[in-house]
Design a protein around this motif. Structure first.
Motif, PDB file in Angstrom:
ATOM      1  N   GLN A 149     -34.154 -18.770  53.128  1.00 24.27           N
ATOM      2  CA  GLN A 149     -32.712 -18.548  53.066  1.00 24.27           C
ATOM      3  C   GLN A 149     -32.225 -18.925  51.681  1.00 24.27           C
ATOM      4  N   VAL A 172     -28.586 -19.353  49.524  1.00 22.45           N
ATOM      5  CA  VAL A 172     -27.137 -19.454  49.676  1.00 22.45           C
ATOM      6  C   VAL A 172     -26.514 -19.677  48.307  1.00 22.45           C
ATOM      7  N   CYS A 226     -27.654 -21.631  43.638  1.00 18.30           N
ATOM      8  CA  CYS A 226     -28.436 -20.951  44.668  1.00 18.30           C
ATOM      9  C   CYS A 226     -29.289 -22.012  45.351  1.00 18.30           C
ATOM     10  N   THR A 255     -20.379  -8.868  41.821  1.00 19.34           N
ATOM     11  CA  THR A 255     -20.934  -9.764  42.827  1.00 19.34           C
ATOM     12  C   THR A 255     -22.303 -10.199  42.333  1.00 19.34           C
ATOM     13  N   TYR A 290     -25.888 -12.076  42.951  1.00 21.73           N
ATOM     14  CA  TYR A 290     -26.838 -12.355  44.021  1.00 21.73           C
ATOM     15  C   TYR A 290     -28.006 -13.186  43.492  1.00 21.73           C
ATOM     16  N   TRP A 337     -32.846 -12.177  49.683  1.00 21.55           N
ATOM     17  CA  TRP A 337     -31.571 -12.092  48.976  1.00 21.55           C
ATOM     18  C   TRP A 337     -30.514 -12.941  49.661  1.00 21.55           C
ATOM     19  N   GLY A 338     -29.653 -13.524  48.844  1.00 19.36           N
ATOM     20  CA  GLY A 338     -28.499 -14.224  49.378  1.00 19.36           C
ATOM     21  C   GLY A 338     -27.378 -13.252  49.675  1.00 19.36           C
ATOM     22  N   GLN A 339     -26.250 -13.801  50.117  1.00 17.47           N
ATOM     23  CA  GLN A 339     -25.136 -12.962  50.529  1.00 17.47           C
ATOM     24  C   GLN A 339     -24.247 -12.562  49.357  1.00 17.47           C
ATOM     25  N   GLY A 340     -24.408 -13.209  48.228  1.00 13.85           N
ATOM     26  CA  GLY A 340     -23.643 -12.885  47.037  1.00 13.85           C
ATOM     27  C   GLY A 340     -22.409 -13.755  46.875  1.00 13.85           C
ATOM     28  N   THR A 341     -22.001 -13.910  45.630  1.00 14.14           N
ATOM     29  CA  THR A 341     -20.766 -14.634  45.314  1.00 14.14           C
ATOM     30  C   THR A 341     -20.017 -13.832  44.257  1.00 14.14           C
TER      31      THR A 341
END
Length: 128
Positions: free
Chosen positions: A3, A5, A22, A93, A95, A118-122
Motif C-alpha cells: 500500500q 499513501v 509517500c 495530480t 502519484y 500505485w497510490g491514490q494521488g495527491t
C-alpha cells in the motif's frame, strides 16, 4: 499487501514549496524502487523522480532538475519529494508508485508501465 499513501499536496503560489510524502507498507524500501509521477488534465502521465531501493540511484525529469529533491527515510518507510520553485506548469495530480525487485530485476526504471503498485494521488495546484 503493498500500500502506498501520498500526502502533502495543496494550493501554493508560484515560487512556493511543497513536500510530498509517500508512506509505504507491505515491503521495506530496500526491496523495491519508488517513483513519483504526475498527470495533468488532458496530458499523459509523466515520471518526475525515482529512487532505487538502496537510495544510491536517482532520476529526475528535466522539468524537475534543480528544483525537486527525492529522499527516503527507511526508519519511517517513507519517500519524500521536496518541490521548490513551483511553477503553474507543475499543477497535476502526483502519484507515488513502486515495484519490487523480487518481480523486476531492474535497479531503477522511469517507465510508468513498469510500476506495479500505485497510490491514490495527491493534488498539487500552483496558482496566484
Amino acid at each position: 499487501q503493498v500500500q502506498l499513501v501520498e500526502s502533502g499536496g495543496g494550493l501554493v503560489r508560484p515560487g512556493g514549496s511543497l513536500r510530498l510524502s509517500c508512506v509505504v507498507s507491505g515491503f521495506a524500501l530496500e526491496d523495491g524502487a519508488i517513483g513519483w509521477f504526475r498527470q495533468a488534465p488532458g496530458k499523459e502521465r509523466e515520471g518526475v523522480s525515482c529512487i532505487s531501493g538502496s537510495g544510491g540511484t536517482t532520476y529526475y525529469a528535466d522539468s524537475a532538475k534543480g528544483r525537486f529533491t527525492i529522499a527516503r527515510n527507511p526508519a519511517e518507510n517513507t519517500v519524500y519529494l521536496q518541490m521548490n520553485g513551483l511553477k503553474p506548469e507543475d499543477t497535476a495530480t502526483y502519484y507515488c508508485a513502486s515495484y519490487l525487485y523480487s518481480r523486476r530485476r531492474t535497479i531503477l526504471t522511469t517507465e510508468a508501465r513498469d510500476y506495479d503498485y500505485w497510490g491514490q494521488g495527491t493534488q498539487v495546484t500552483v496558482s496566484s
